[in-house]
Design a protein around this motif. Structure first.
Motif, PDB file in Angstrom:
ATOM      1  N   VAL A  23       0.840  -1.202   0.000  1.00 34.29           N
ATOM      2  CA  VAL A  23       0.000   0.000   0.000  1.00 34.29           C
ATOM      3  C   VAL A  23       0.874   1.251   0.000  1.00 34.29           C
ATOM      4  CG1 VAL A  23      -1.757   1.298   1.266  1.00 34.29           C
ATOM      5  CG2 VAL A  23      -1.896  -1.188   1.155  1.00 34.29           C
ATOM      6  N   GLN A  24       1.969   1.196   0.753  1.00 34.94           N
ATOM      7  CA  GLN A  24       2.904   2.326   0.806  1.00 34.94           C
ATOM      8  C   GLN A  24       3.466   2.629  -0.589  1.00 34.94           C
ATOM      9  OE1 GLN A  24       6.188   2.050   3.702  1.00 34.94           O
ATOM     10  NE2 GLN A  24       7.579   2.529   2.023  1.00 34.94           N
ATOM     11  N   ASP A  25       3.955   1.605  -1.272  1.00 37.12           N
ATOM     12  CA  ASP A  25       4.575   1.807  -2.575  1.00 37.12           C
ATOM     13  C   ASP A  25       3.552   2.205  -3.636  1.00 37.12           C
ATOM     14  OD1 ASP A  25       6.985   1.190  -1.458  1.00 37.12           O
ATOM     15  OD2 ASP A  25       7.039  -0.882  -2.183  1.00 37.12           O
ATOM     16  N   PHE A  26       2.364   1.595  -3.597  1.00 35.80           N
ATOM     17  CA  PHE A  26       1.338   1.969  -4.570  1.00 35.80           C
ATOM     18  C   PHE A  26       0.902   3.415  -4.363  1.00 35.80           C
ATOM     19  CE2 PHE A  26      -3.137   2.391  -5.833  1.00 35.80           C
ATOM     20  CZ  PHE A  26      -3.013   2.096  -7.180  1.00 35.80           C
ATOM     21  N   GLY A  27       0.746   3.810  -3.107  1.00 31.23           N
ATOM     22  CA  GLY A  27       0.376   5.201  -2.816  1.00 31.23           C
ATOM     23  C   GLY A  27       1.436   6.169  -3.310  1.00 31.23           C
ATOM     24  N   LEU A  28       2.706   5.812  -3.107  1.00 26.38           N
ATOM     25  CA  LEU A  28       3.804   6.670  -3.560  1.00 26.38           C
ATOM     26  C   LEU A  28       3.790   6.810  -5.080  1.00 26.38           C
ATOM     27  CD1 LEU A  28       6.476   8.218  -3.056  1.00 26.38           C
ATOM     28  CD2 LEU A  28       7.653   6.007  -3.217  1.00 26.38           C
ATOM     29  N   ILE A  29       3.625   5.692  -5.791  1.00 25.54           N
ATOM     30  CA  ILE A  29       3.611   5.727  -7.262  1.00 25.54           C
ATOM     31  C   ILE A  29       2.471   6.620  -7.759  1.00 25.54           C
ATOM     32  CG2 ILE A  29       3.169   4.344  -9.326  1.00 25.54           C
ATOM     33  CD1 ILE A  29       4.533   1.991  -7.808  1.00 25.54           C
ATOM     34  N   LEU A  30       1.283   6.449  -7.193  1.00 19.55           N
ATOM     35  CA  LEU A  30       0.130   7.243  -7.622  1.00 19.55           C
ATOM     36  C   LEU A  30       0.362   8.720  -7.335  1.00 19.55           C
ATOM     37  CD1 LEU A  30      -2.719   6.982  -8.827  1.00 19.55           C
ATOM     38  CD2 LEU A  30      -3.592   6.773  -6.485  1.00 19.55           C
ATOM     39  N   PHE A  31       0.919   9.009  -6.169  1.00 23.19           N
ATOM     40  CA  PHE A  31       1.162  10.396  -5.760  1.00 23.19           C
ATOM     41  C   PHE A  31       2.148  11.096  -6.696  1.00 23.19           C
ATOM     42  CE2 PHE A  31       3.528  13.261  -2.659  1.00 23.19           C
ATOM     43  CZ  PHE A  31       2.610  14.294  -2.778  1.00 23.19           C
ATOM     44  N   LEU A  68      -6.706  12.064  -6.710  1.00 27.65           N
ATOM     45  CA  LEU A  68      -5.800  10.927  -6.851  1.00 27.65           C
ATOM     46  C   LEU A  68      -4.492  11.163  -6.107  1.00 27.65           C
ATOM     47  CD1 LEU A  68      -6.404  10.046 -10.604  1.00 27.65           C
ATOM     48  CD2 LEU A  68      -7.112   8.715  -8.615  1.00 27.65           C
ATOM     49  N   ARG A  69      -3.986  12.398  -6.172  1.00 26.46           N
ATOM     50  CA  ARG A  69      -2.751  12.729  -5.442  1.00 26.46           C
ATOM     51  C   ARG A  69      -2.926  12.528  -3.942  1.00 26.46           C
ATOM     52  NH1 ARG A  69      -0.803  18.583  -7.128  1.00 26.46           N
ATOM     53  NH2 ARG A  69       0.203  18.346  -5.113  1.00 26.46           N
ATOM     54  N   GLU A  70      -4.039  13.055  -3.421  1.00 26.10           N
ATOM     55  CA  GLU A  70      -4.260  12.987  -1.972  1.00 26.10           C
ATOM     56  C   GLU A  70      -4.482  11.550  -1.510  1.00 26.10           C
ATOM     57  OE1 GLU A  70      -4.419  16.051   0.322  1.00 26.10           O
ATOM     58  OE2 GLU A  70      -3.060  16.200  -1.361  1.00 26.10           O
ATOM     59  N   PRO A  81       7.369  13.277  -1.012  1.00 21.97           N
ATOM     60  CA  PRO A  81       7.845  12.399  -2.096  1.00 21.97           C
ATOM     61  C   PRO A  81       9.330  12.052  -1.956  1.00 21.97           C
ATOM     62  CG  PRO A  81       6.477  14.132  -2.995  1.00 21.97           C
ATOM     63  CD  PRO A  81       6.698  14.473  -1.560  1.00 21.97           C
ATOM     64  N   GLY A  82      10.134  13.003  -1.469  1.00 24.67           N
ATOM     65  CA  GLY A  82      11.548  12.721  -1.242  1.00 24.67           C
ATOM     66  C   GLY A  82      11.740  11.647  -0.188  1.00 24.67           C
ATOM     67  N   LEU A  83      10.905  11.703   0.871  1.00 23.70           N
ATOM     68  CA  LEU A  83      10.948  10.650   1.898  1.00 23.70           C
ATOM     69  C   LEU A  83      10.634   9.309   1.264  1.00 23.70           C
ATOM     70  CD1 LEU A  83      10.933   9.618   4.888  1.00 23.70           C
ATOM     71  CD2 LEU A  83       8.483  10.162   4.903  1.00 23.70           C
ATOM     72  N   GLY A  84       9.608   9.286   0.404  1.00 20.06           N
ATOM     73  CA  GLY A  84       9.245   8.026  -0.251  1.00 20.06           C
ATOM     74  C   GLY A  84      10.349   7.501  -1.136  1.00 20.06           C
ATOM     75  N   ALA A  85      10.996   8.394  -1.902  1.00 24.43           N
ATOM     76  CA  ALA A  85      12.088   7.973  -2.780  1.00 24.43           C
ATOM     77  C   ALA A  85      13.264   7.431  -1.973  1.00 24.43           C
ATOM     78  CB  ALA A  85      12.533   9.150  -3.645  1.00 24.43           C
ATOM     79  N   ALA A  86      13.597   8.108  -0.874  1.00 21.91           N
ATOM     80  CA  ALA A  86      14.700   7.642  -0.021  1.00 21.91           C
ATOM     81  C   ALA A  86      14.360   6.303   0.617  1.00 21.91           C
ATOM     82  CB  ALA A  86      14.999   8.694   1.046  1.00 21.91           C
ATOM     83  N   VAL A 129      -2.043   9.956   1.289  1.00 29.68           N
ATOM     84  CA  VAL A 129      -2.470   9.492   2.607  1.00 29.68           C
ATOM     85  C   VAL A 129      -2.220   7.997   2.770  1.00 29.68           C
ATOM     86  CG1 VAL A 129      -4.147  11.339   2.949  1.00 29.68           C
ATOM     87  CG2 VAL A 129      -4.887   9.221   1.860  1.00 29.68           C
ATOM     88  N   LEU A 130      -2.344   7.217   1.680  1.00 31.84           N
ATOM     89  CA  LEU A 130      -2.019   5.787   1.773  1.00 31.84           C
ATOM     90  C   LEU A 130      -0.539   5.599   2.095  1.00 31.84           C
ATOM     91  CD1 LEU A 130      -4.043   4.274  -1.226  1.00 31.84           C
ATOM     92  CD2 LEU A 130      -4.555   4.053   1.222  1.00 31.84           C
ATOM     93  N   PHE A 131       0.302   6.387   1.436  1.00 30.68           N
ATOM     94  CA  PHE A 131       1.745   6.308   1.696  1.00 30.68           C
ATOM     95  C   PHE A 131       2.063   6.719   3.129  1.00 30.68           C
ATOM     96  CE2 PHE A 131       5.694   8.769   1.992  1.00 30.68           C
ATOM     97  CZ  PHE A 131       6.619   7.770   1.735  1.00 30.68           C
ATOM     98  N   LEU A 132       1.535   7.859   3.580  1.00 30.52           N
ATOM     99  CA  LEU A 132       1.852   8.375   4.913  1.00 30.52           C
ATOM    100  C   LEU A 132       1.343   7.437   6.003  1.00 30.52           C
ATOM    101  CD1 LEU A 132       1.087  12.183   4.442  1.00 30.52           C
ATOM    102  CD2 LEU A 132       3.328  11.142   4.803  1.00 30.52           C
TER     103      LEU A 132
END
Length: 563
Positions: A71-79, A447-449, A148-153, A453-456
């Protein structure tokens, strides 16, 4: 109590679908509502979902790690993909004369953020601790409020630490609240350091707006007095002047006509011309004087109508290729895109979502409207295929390994970088491969939000188990201090440079700082002290490049220095 056994199972059976959905629903709902609370006029927004997730994880309200990771990775990709799709159309256009300077300042601030992070790392932490630098990377992205930088790292760390990456969201959470305050506080300090008077800045903006109106469409009524034009066609006049203009109506011998490229000019003709404001003086000097009349008020069977382009087949076609005047007997005098009026030059490519002003006989205008689509209902239907085609291409691009000498593993753009770059390219050039990239602002934001929120929520829940041990008993105060320094030092350096050396307006600088840190609360502050659009323009000019650099440098730092 037995009657409530089902409710207890719902909250404790961590591998059931109902439990997982319930977990996300509670964490996201609580986080969003708490994020609306303002302290000193500032709120943390949806980022509070991260803190709600940390609390849930700490009390053991969690889900299986593989599901949280998915869910974290899918949320990041969509965001990040929706961000790329949004900034793509303006990404390359932001590098104008002033845009290059603003983007160079923004890139310098991002570099300074990274340098200050390394300074804090060597100053405050044991460099032999392999987890210290990754935690400082988390601090960096909390300090600059860039999720997004947190997600990439985070995603890059899974490559470097295959047996379990450090939970850098803990450091991010420590630095984020003071990061939001620090950005606004440092922006205010720049104002006092540079002795800025807000009233004078407003006056300068008003003066600049008067000087910079030459890019707006300019409408005028002229009379042909230049004898050289007698017998010349509209195309010949256009080529000789070498300036873009549209002649939408001509009165010849009292008869009102719609001109096309072969229409012949005669001395005494009266015409309605639309051009770029910078060109109107040259056109008047060549053709003849302006008249104090208005053809649109005359009794004639012509109409002016705004037409919405919703036909995907029109996407990317230039005005000249559609032959409006020669085939349809109408003229396009201006184009409105994202709320901005653009001059209808022959080489301008049209996009789905544009509104064009069409002038001509009513039946011809109606035929053009049918051809263009002109159906708001079509725009309300999202182009979902484009989104998933883009994500598919982005994942392939992000998974492509680049072997760099000296690197322990090949560099990959990953789940964040790949979709971001592809989304930017599709947003800008998708029409060339017949991809309709238009989405309404509300659809894009939704879609961004959802992705965010799924990522966070996922990151917070995963980090929650060890959060208090890491922060309260560990180096939490050092993360807060390091984050504060990472936030304010680059602003206090770049802000005065932008003001003293490059002479930028303070409101533009405030918007540029907010865009560099991709921080909406800072933009809201800048807008609150300025009655004009300068903060928003500064923000939007540097935001695309800044977002790209934040995500890209996150992975570079992790792969180069954390291995």
């Amino acid at each position: 109590m037995e009657s409530f056994h089902w409710l207890k199972e719902l909250f404790t059976t961590t591998d059931s679908v109902a439990h997982i959905v319930l977990l996300y629903a509670i964490v996201i709902a609580i986080g969003v509502y708490l994020g609306k609370i303002k302290i000193f006029g500032i709120s943390l927004g949806v980022t509070f979902v991260l803190f709600a997730g940390i609390v849930a994880g700490h009390i053991g309200f969690t889900a299986p790690t593989p599901i949280l990771t998915f869910v974290q990775d899918f949320g990041l990709i969509l965001f990040v993909f929706m961000i790329g799709l949004q900034v793509g159309p303006g990404f390359f256009e932001s590098f104008g004369t002033q845009g290059i300077k603003l983007n160079a300042l923004a890139a310098s601030a991002i570099l300074l953020n990274i340098l200050v992070m390394f300074g804090c790392y060597y100053l405050f932490f044991d460099t032999n601790d392999r987890t210290a630098l990754p935690m400082m990377v988390g601090t960096l992205y909390g300090a600059v409020t860039n999720t997004p930088g947190l997600g990439a790292a985070n995603e890059a760390l899974t490559t470097v630490f295959p047996n379990g990456a450090p939970q850098i969201a803990s450091a991010y959470a420590c630095a984020y609240p003071l990061g939001v305050l620090g950005i606004i506080g440092a922006t205010i300090l720049v104002r006092y350091f540079c002795k800025v008077k807000l009233e004078k800045e407003e006056e300068r903006l008003a003066a600049m707006e008067e000087q910079n109106t030459n890019k707006k469409p300019y409408k005028m009524h002229l009379e042909v007095t230049n004898k050289y034009l007698e017998g010349k066609t509209l195309l010949q006049v256009h080529d000789f002047l070498n300036r873009d203009f549209v002649c939408s109506r001509i009165v010849h011998n009292g008869e009102l006509i719609i001109p096309n490229r072969d229409t012949i000019f005669h001395v005494g003709d009266q015409m309605l011309i639309v051009c770029a404001e910078a060109d109107y003086e040259a056109i008047v000097a060549f053709i003849g004087p302006m008249l104090d009349i208005d053809f649109e008020q005359q009794d004639q069977p012509l109409v002016s109508k705004r037409i919405l382009i919703t036909n995907p087949n029109i996407n990317g076609k230039t005005l000249s290729s559609l032959h409006f005047s020669s085939v349809h007997g109408v003229n396009v005098t201006r184009v409105t895109r994202h709320g901005m009026d653009l001059f209808a030059s022959a080489g301008l490519p049209l996009q789905v979502g544009d509104r064009i002003m069409v002038v001509g006989p009513e039946d011809a205008v109606d035929r053009v409207a049918n051809k263009m689509g002109n159906s708001i209902r079509r725009l309300n239907a999202p182009n979902i295929a484009t989104i998933f085609v883009g994500i598919f291409l982005g994942l392939i691009f992000g998974s492509f390994p680049l072997a760099i000498p000296g690197m322990p593993v090949p560099v990959k753009l990953g789940l964040a970088g790949g979709p971001l770059i592809i989304a930017i390219l599709i947003g800008r050039y998708g029409y060339k491969i017949h991809l309709v990239t238009y989405t309404t602002t509300s659809a894009n934001m939704m879609l961004r939000e959802i992705g965010l929120v799924l990522f966070l929520a996922s990151v917070g829940i995963k980090a929650g188990a060890g959060f208090f041990e890491t922060v309260v008993q560990g180096d939490g105060l050092l993360y807060v201090l390091g984050g504060f320094l990472i936030t304010i030092i680059p602003i206090l350096v770049i802000g005065p440079v932008a003001r003293i050396k490059f002479k930028f307006n303070y409101f533009t600088i405030a918007g540029m700082i907010a865009g560099t840190y991709t921080d909406p609360p800072a933009l809201a502050y800048a807008n609150s002290i300025c009655s004009k659009e300068a903060p928003a323009l500064g923000y939007s000019t540097v935001y695309p490049l800044s977002m790209f650099l934040r995500i890209f440098t996150a992975q570079i730092i992790v792969l180069f220095f954390c291995g």
